[in-house]
Design a protein around this motif. Structure first.
Motif, PDB file in Angstrom:
ATOM      1  N   GLY A  46      42.951 -29.181  -6.374  1.00  0.00           N
ATOM      2  CA  GLY A  46      43.974 -30.185  -6.081  1.00  0.00           C
ATOM      3  C   GLY A  46      43.919 -30.628  -4.639  1.00  0.00           C
ATOM      4  O   GLY A  46      43.538 -29.862  -3.752  1.00  0.00           O
ATOM      5  N   GLY A  47      44.269 -31.873  -4.405  1.00  0.00           N
ATOM      6  CA  GLY A  47      44.181 -32.426  -3.048  1.00  0.00           C
ATOM      7  C   GLY A  47      42.815 -33.028  -2.797  1.00  0.00           C
ATOM      8  O   GLY A  47      42.554 -33.622  -1.746  1.00  0.00           O
ATOM      9  N   GLY A  48      41.914 -32.894  -3.781  1.00  0.00           N
ATOM     10  CA  GLY A  48      40.538 -33.374  -3.630  1.00  0.00           C
ATOM     11  C   GLY A  48      40.447 -34.889  -3.483  1.00  0.00           C
ATOM     12  O   GLY A  48      39.545 -35.395  -2.797  1.00  0.00           O
ATOM     13  N   SER A  49      41.377 -35.610  -4.086  1.00  0.00           N
ATOM     14  CA  SER A  49      41.288 -37.082  -4.002  1.00  0.00           C
ATOM     15  C   SER A  49      41.386 -37.552  -2.557  1.00  0.00           C
ATOM     16  O   SER A  49      40.593 -38.382  -2.110  1.00  0.00           O
ATOM     17  CB  SER A  49      42.421 -37.740  -4.799  1.00  0.00           C
ATOM     18  OG  SER A  49      42.226 -37.530  -6.164  1.00  0.00           O
ATOM     19  N   ILE A  72      50.565 -39.047 -11.302  1.00  0.00           N
ATOM     20  CA  ILE A  72      49.232 -38.685 -10.802  1.00  0.00           C
ATOM     21  C   ILE A  72      48.149 -39.268 -11.723  1.00  0.00           C
ATOM     22  O   ILE A  72      47.078 -39.657 -11.263  1.00  0.00           O
ATOM     23  CB  ILE A  72      49.079 -37.144 -10.621  1.00  0.00           C
ATOM     24  CG1 ILE A  72      47.803 -36.793  -9.867  1.00  0.00           C
ATOM     25  CG2 ILE A  72      49.135 -36.404 -11.933  1.00  0.00           C
ATOM     26  CD1 ILE A  72      47.781 -37.171  -8.438  1.00  0.00           C
ATOM     27  N   ASN A  99      45.467 -41.700 -10.032  1.00  0.00           N
ATOM     28  CA  ASN A  99      44.043 -41.369 -10.023  1.00  0.00           C
ATOM     29  C   ASN A  99      43.210 -42.317 -10.874  1.00  0.00           C
ATOM     30  O   ASN A  99      42.018 -42.491 -10.631  1.00  0.00           O
ATOM     31  CB  ASN A  99      43.846 -39.901 -10.423  1.00  0.00           C
ATOM     32  CG  ASN A  99      44.248 -38.982  -9.284  1.00  0.00           C
ATOM     33  OD1 ASN A  99      44.680 -39.463  -8.229  1.00  0.00           O
ATOM     34  ND2 ASN A  99      44.112 -37.682  -9.472  1.00  0.00           N
ATOM     35  N   ARG A 131      42.631 -44.880  -8.273  1.00  0.00           N
ATOM     36  CA  ARG A 131      41.716 -44.353  -7.246  1.00  0.00           C
ATOM     37  C   ARG A 131      40.269 -44.372  -7.725  1.00  0.00           C
ATOM     38  O   ARG A 131      39.346 -44.704  -6.983  1.00  0.00           O
ATOM     39  CB  ARG A 131      42.091 -42.906  -6.915  1.00  0.00           C
ATOM     40  CG  ARG A 131      43.218 -42.777  -5.919  1.00  0.00           C
ATOM     41  CD  ARG A 131      43.656 -41.334  -5.881  1.00  0.00           C
ATOM     42  NE  ARG A 131      44.422 -40.990  -4.705  1.00  0.00           N
ATOM     43  CZ  ARG A 131      45.161 -39.886  -4.610  1.00  0.00           C
ATOM     44  NH1 ARG A 131      45.219 -39.045  -5.622  1.00  0.00           N
ATOM     45  NH2 ARG A 131      45.823 -39.619  -3.522  1.00  0.00           N
ATOM     46  N   ASP A 135      45.062 -28.714 -11.031  1.00  0.00           N
ATOM     47  CA  ASP A 135      46.468 -28.853 -10.620  1.00  0.00           C
ATOM     48  C   ASP A 135      47.130 -30.016 -11.355  1.00  0.00           C
ATOM     49  O   ASP A 135      48.095 -30.589 -10.870  1.00  0.00           O
ATOM     50  CB  ASP A 135      46.582 -29.062  -9.101  1.00  0.00           C
ATOM     51  CG  ASP A 135      46.063 -30.422  -8.657  1.00  0.00           C
ATOM     52  OD1 ASP A 135      45.184 -30.982  -9.328  1.00  0.00           O
ATOM     53  OD2 ASP A 135      46.578 -30.940  -7.646  1.00  0.00           O
ATOM     54  N   VAL A 136      46.572 -30.368 -12.523  1.00  0.00           N
ATOM     55  CA  VAL A 136      47.167 -31.462 -13.299  1.00  0.00           C
ATOM     56  C   VAL A 136      47.505 -30.938 -14.698  1.00  0.00           C
ATOM     57  O   VAL A 136      46.713 -30.194 -15.298  1.00  0.00           O
ATOM     58  CB  VAL A 136      46.198 -32.669 -13.408  1.00  0.00           C
ATOM     59  CG1 VAL A 136      46.849 -33.811 -14.179  1.00  0.00           C
ATOM     60  CG2 VAL A 136      45.781 -33.162 -12.026  1.00  0.00           C
ATOM     61  N   LEU A 186      40.738 -36.556 -14.319  1.00  0.00           N
ATOM     62  CA  LEU A 186      41.826 -36.897 -13.392  1.00  0.00           C
ATOM     63  C   LEU A 186      41.995 -35.909 -12.242  1.00  0.00           C
ATOM     64  O   LEU A 186      42.485 -36.275 -11.178  1.00  0.00           O
ATOM     65  CB  LEU A 186      43.149 -37.030 -14.156  1.00  0.00           C
ATOM     66  CG  LEU A 186      43.235 -38.265 -15.063  1.00  0.00           C
ATOM     67  CD1 LEU A 186      44.517 -38.230 -15.883  1.00  0.00           C
ATOM     68  CD2 LEU A 186      43.189 -39.548 -14.242  1.00  0.00           C
ATOM     69  N   ILE A 187      41.609 -34.660 -12.452  1.00  0.00           N
ATOM     70  CA  ILE A 187      41.756 -33.677 -11.374  1.00  0.00           C
ATOM     71  C   ILE A 187      40.885 -34.144 -10.206  1.00  0.00           C
ATOM     72  O   ILE A 187      39.674 -34.373 -10.376  1.00  0.00           O
ATOM     73  CB  ILE A 187      41.319 -32.261 -11.837  1.00  0.00           C
ATOM     74  CG1 ILE A 187      42.137 -31.832 -13.053  1.00  0.00           C
ATOM     75  CG2 ILE A 187      41.457 -31.256 -10.694  1.00  0.00           C
ATOM     76  CD1 ILE A 187      41.530 -30.685 -13.835  1.00  0.00           C
ATOM     77  N   ALA A 188      41.498 -34.326  -9.035  1.00  0.00           N
ATOM     78  CA  ALA A 188      40.805 -34.855  -7.850  1.00  0.00           C
ATOM     79  C   ALA A 188      40.080 -36.168  -8.192  1.00  0.00           C
ATOM     80  O   ALA A 188      39.081 -36.516  -7.573  1.00  0.00           O
ATOM     81  CB  ALA A 188      39.841 -33.834  -7.271  1.00  0.00           C
ATOM     82  N   SER A 189      40.569 -36.880  -9.176  1.00  0.00           N
ATOM     83  CA  SER A 189      40.021 -38.174  -9.641  1.00  0.00           C
ATOM     84  C   SER A 189      38.612 -38.056 -10.218  1.00  0.00           C
ATOM     85  O   SER A 189      37.837 -39.022 -10.209  1.00  0.00           O
ATOM     86  CB  SER A 189      40.042 -39.226  -8.527  1.00  0.00           C
ATOM     87  OG  SER A 189      41.326 -39.335  -7.966  1.00  0.00           O
TER      88      SER A 189
HETATM   89  O1  LIG Z   1      43.720 -34.556  -5.580  1.00  0.00           O
HETATM   90  C1  LIG Z   1      44.338 -35.022  -6.519  1.00  0.00           C
HETATM   91  O2  LIG Z   1      44.039 -36.095  -7.069  1.00  0.00           O
HETATM   92  C2  LIG Z   1      45.515 -34.305  -7.085  1.00  0.00           C
HETATM   93  O3  LIG Z   1      45.761 -33.097  -6.427  1.00  0.00           O
HETATM   94  C3  LIG Z   1      45.306 -34.061  -8.566  1.00  0.00           C
HETATM   95  O4  LIG Z   1      44.189 -33.280  -8.780  1.00  0.00           O
END
Ligand SMILES: O=C(O)[C@H](O)CO
Ligand SMILES: Nc1ncnc2c1ncn2[C@@H]1O[C@H](COP(=O)(O)OP(=O)(O)OP(=O)(O)O)[C@@H](O)[C@H]1O
Length: 532
Positions: A173-176, A205, A209, A212, A239-240, A247-250
């Protein structure tokens, strides 16, 4: 003992015995409190970065087994990563396969190395002789110039690989925000403006994403495409809700199959289509050709030709481990669902109802309670099937008189901010559940905990809080007006002032994140009174 306690509470004994029973009562409450905290710790422990990487990477000599695939290591390994938990993941990956690692780059949050060092988490830092370059960026979780540089280095590394190489991609998570690669001619600022406006307008989210992915060179499978023809193995800490790989970190290693109309529909929904800069419109008008040979596959593993995506940590895994801990502690676990969402008010109501359902007097819980619980399902993202299954366990428990029950759930509810106080969704949920448990005519003796697995609930130092049916009385006796704190979204201040903060959950920064964990301990029937 339980009957005596019941009697003493119903008669409000003004007798020395009452004093003794009261202290016994608070000791037993704290026993449940301690167990709820231990169950939460077990959930967090199960998804520590080093543990999830060890679970995901199996090494046999020069063979690496991951996601059901085998790779031969011949000094052909490269590593990239981006996300809040990635530093600890990279440190462990290097311990396992460092001898074959040629080079790595990870993009991690600004200041994380110092923070981890100060929290005594040296195990999550890389060794001084590491082959992995750590790049910090994305202050306040927003993509910035530093993160842009990190993303560029990651792109360069991936683009130079050959078919003999293996690229290990660590994602959390936070990867985007940590992997921004605006598609030209768009600038970072223009891309950031779009996502910031979407987030401020309340986009989920999933929506955020999806947009994104359409605006990025690396998201939506772009990174895996750059690494082609190398083999790509992505280890993902989700984290989704529902662990959607794309979708996780897009989804930088998962080909995006979202259509341009879908992206425009989201921008229309939040009334942003007309005000978009021309560069963004230009990017959206070009459908990005995808040469990727990956396709969606059922979770948790996605394997297609050169790309393999593996979920190595998730809320579900955390709840399963929490459930094992509950058994060790003499509790009967039942997992409600790992995807609780919706407004904290509805979620709090649900827990209040479930507690009443489990503890109502009589042989069977009143059917109206079950009906109300089922009605709430769609508001809190829980399937009727999961609610029915959970209620069945609670009914069986009443009939057969098992020990205390540990109801477990996870997810990410939301708070509609109306005030200016300090708090987070977990503390606000715990406070509201405390009110629910305090409100009923029959106190169930239930204890409820809500905590963020990252150790930080909103912008506060706490991860969450632990409450029970005594909350209202305790607050009143200390002159604290719960409604006032709730109106001002000031749950952290409330819990800090209440009984010297003893109800706060303060694990410190955990270095991982699989959303939130909820634990509700229900004392054994038939009396449903606190157990010792
Ligand atoms: O980085 C993100 O896009 C969010 O934490 C969902 O993974
Ligand atoms: N005063 C407050 N009271 C209640 N909730 C708050 C308050 N301030 C912020 N929040 C909530 O906290 C959340 C943001 O905090 P946090 O960074 O823990 O969550 P996040 O965005 O999901 O990040 P992460 O994925 O790292 O946990 C938002 O859901 C926001 O509504």
């Amino acid at each position: 003992m339980a009957q005596i306690l019941a009697l003493s509470r119903s008669l409000h004994l003004q007798h020395p015995l009452r004093v003794g029973l009261a202290s016994l009562y608070s000791r037993s409450m704290s026993s449940l409190d301690t167990r709820a905290r231990a169950v939460f710790s077990a959930a967090v422990e199960a998804v520590q970065p080093d543990i999830v990487v060890r679970r995901g990477l199996e090494r046999h000599g020069d063979k690496l087994l991951v996601g059901g695939q085998s790779f031969t290591l011949t000094n052909n390994l490269y590593l990239v990563g981006f996300g809040k938990a990635v530093l600890g993941m990279a440190a462990e990956a290097e311990r396992i396969v460092g001898d074959h690692l040629i080079k790595g780059v990870v993009s991690v949050p600004h200041g994380i190395q110092n923070t981890l060092r100060n929290h005594g988490k040296a195990k999550m830092l890389l060794e001084s002789h590491s082959r992995i370059t750590v790049m910090e960026g994305a202050k306040h979780n927003l993509p910035d110039r530093d993160a842009l540089k990190s993303a560029e280095c990651i792109r360069e590394l991936a683009s130079g690989l050959t078919e003999k190489d293996v690229l290990l991609v660590l994602i959390s998570g936070g990867g985007s925000a940590l992997l921004p690669a605006p598609a030209p001619p768009m600038s970072l600022q223009e891309k950031q403006d779009v996502t910031r406006k979407l987030a401020a307008a309340g986009a989920t989210i999933q929506e955020l994403n999806t947009v994104r992915r359409a605006l990025s060179l690396l998201k939506g499978g772009g990174l895996a495409q750059c690494a082609n023809p190398a083999k790509v193995v992505a280890l993902i800490l989700s984290d989704v809700i529902g662990d959607p790989l794309d979708l996780i970190a897009s989804g930088p290693t998962v080909r995006s199959d979202s259509r341009p109309e879908e992206v425009w529909a989201i921008l229309d929904r939040y009334k942003l289509s007309d005000s978009l800069p021309s560069s963004v419109k230009e990017v959206l008008s070009k459908a990005r050709p995808s040469e990727l040979q990956v396709q969606e596959q059922p979770e948790p593993h996605e394997v297609k030709d050169h790309v393999s995506n593996v979920v190595i940590g998730s809320n579900t895994i955390a709840l399963e481990c929490a459930s094992r801990k509950a058994i060790e502690l003499g509790l009967r676990p039942v997992i409600l669902a790992p995807g609780v969402c919706g407004d904290v008010r509805s979620v709090a109501r649900l827990y209040g109802l479930l507690s009443s359902f489990a503890c109502s007097p009589g042989k069977e819980p009143p059917p109206e309670l079950a009906a109300e619980i089922l009605q709430l399902g769609p508001d809190v993202g829980i399937e009727s099937w999961d609610l029915c299954r959970t209620m069945n366990v609670l009914v069986e428990e009443r009939k057969e008189g098992w020990g205390a029950t540990c109801l477990l759930a996870g997810g990410e509810p939301t708070v509609q901010l109306t005030g200016k106080g300090r708090g987070g969704r977990n503390q606000e949920l715990a406070l509201r559940v405390g009110l629910e448990l305090s409100g009923g005519e029959v106190k169930s003796g239930a204890v409820f905990l809500s905590g963020g697995t990252d150790g930080q609930d909103g912008p506060t130092e706490a991860a969450g809080a632990v409450t029970d049916g005594e909350l209202m009385e305790e607050a009143m006796s200390q002159g604290l007006d719960i409604d006032g704190f709730l109106t001002n979204n000031d749950s952290f201040t409330f819990f800090s002032q209440l009984s010297e903060g003893r109800r706060l959950l303060m694990p410190g920064l955990t270095g991982t994140n699989v959303m939130d964990v909820h634990v509700m301990l229900l004392p054994p029937s038939p009396q449903r009174l606190p157990i010792i």
